[in-house]
Design an enzyme around this catalytic site. Sequence first.
Site, PDB file in Angstrom:
ATOM      1  N   THR A 117       0.873  -1.174   0.000  1.00 56.11           N
ATOM      2  CA  THR A 117       0.000   0.000   0.000  1.00 56.11           C
ATOM      3  C   THR A 117       0.907   1.220   0.000  1.00 56.11           C
ATOM      4  O   THR A 117       1.656   1.449   0.945  1.00 56.11           O
ATOM      5  CB  THR A 117      -0.917   0.009   1.227  1.00 56.11           C
ATOM      6  OG1 THR A 117      -1.739  -1.157   1.188  1.00 56.11           O
ATOM      7  CG2 THR A 117      -1.799   1.247   1.227  1.00 56.11           C
ATOM      8  N   LYS A 192      -7.270   1.293  -2.819  1.00 53.83           N
ATOM      9  CA  LYS A 192      -6.859   0.841  -1.485  1.00 53.83           C
ATOM     10  C   LYS A 192      -7.064   1.951  -0.454  1.00 53.83           C
ATOM     11  O   LYS A 192      -7.402   1.678   0.702  1.00 53.83           O
ATOM     12  CB  LYS A 192      -5.390   0.410  -1.504  1.00 53.83           C
ATOM     13  CG  LYS A 192      -4.877  -0.114  -0.156  1.00 53.83           C
ATOM     14  CD  LYS A 192      -5.662  -1.323   0.340  1.00 53.83           C
ATOM     15  CE  LYS A 192      -5.240  -1.758   1.751  1.00 53.83           C
ATOM     16  NZ  LYS A 192      -3.918  -2.394   1.781  1.00 53.83           N
ATOM     17  N   LYS A 260       0.632   4.682   8.452  1.00 47.08           N
ATOM     18  CA  LYS A 260       1.210   5.072   7.153  1.00 47.08           C
ATOM     19  C   LYS A 260       0.120   5.193   6.096  1.00 47.08           C
ATOM     20  O   LYS A 260       0.054   6.171   5.341  1.00 47.08           O
ATOM     21  CB  LYS A 260       2.261   4.040   6.746  1.00 47.08           C
ATOM     22  CG  LYS A 260       2.853   4.236   5.347  1.00 47.08           C
ATOM     23  CD  LYS A 260       2.201   3.330   4.293  1.00 47.08           C
ATOM     24  CE  LYS A 260       2.462   1.864   4.563  1.00 47.08           C
ATOM     25  NZ  LYS A 260       1.891   1.002   3.485  1.00 47.08           N
TER      26      LYS A 260
END
Length: 309
Positions: A117, A192, A260
Amino acid sequence: MNKRGYLLQSRCYLKKGVERMNQIVGFIGTGVMGKSMVRRLLAHGYDVRIYTRTKEKAEDLLTEGATWVDSIASLANQVDVVITMVGYPKDVEEVYLGEGGIVQNAKAGTYLIDMTTSKPSLAKQIYEIAASHSLHALDAPVSGGDIGAREGTLAIMVGGDETAFHTIQPIFQALGKNIVFQGEAGSGQYTKMCNQIAIASNMMGVCEALAYAKKVGLQPENVLKSIESGAAGSWSLSNLVPRMIKEDYSPGFYIKHFIKDMSIALESAKEMGLQTPGLELAKSLYDELANQGEENSGTQALIKWYLST
């Protein structure tokens, strides 16, 4: 499972008609998710070469049939497909575009699949640079956690050229069930981010529900039986609440990595002028947990914040 066991399992898959490509696959990033993904590829009969900084950390995969390579450059030059599952965008950039990286050393025609990701803008950059080297780059982040990686049921969101996507389908099918081509380069990462935004607020709701149940003296296991199949149902409710009840905070997905992801989503939303108050609140709670030393716990450890207040 040992190498013989994986060979037997591979034959079983092939007898069942599972397609595979006669390609050598390189894999970089054998962490919680990556190890299970490598095992899925081995079970489907792929020749898998892996790179790790220290060979000792890969001994279990080597015993099961993978081949260790001592550098990214060497791996990129040996394989037909490179899959990466690393930690942060800076790692993705270094692995692909750095000196001795994949793009500089891969053979023309190699397929590059980043399943980390990462930033959509970086996915677009890698795609463009890869294309200038006659390489096919796809951004293909996943959802489903350690369970999905282990069972081969990951959701895979793919951006890039549709022709390349169809060529690589057998590899995706070894790793996941819900495999969707989303569009041009970067689209997988944007999708995502949608996934992570939905999870962020959902995790707060799941934890609040469990904390509420405990506060009023209900049996959490019985509450879960009643609500997980109704309108409140979600993957997090069914898969992470049982871990919360057992006080099992081992990572299927690290808090530090979720922070993150939320940071990337917030940055992207800000660029678009989109307000995401639920995402901002969720990140602030996870930041508090990380500051308390929980960055290496699984995301289900958010329940600790609610039970400590």
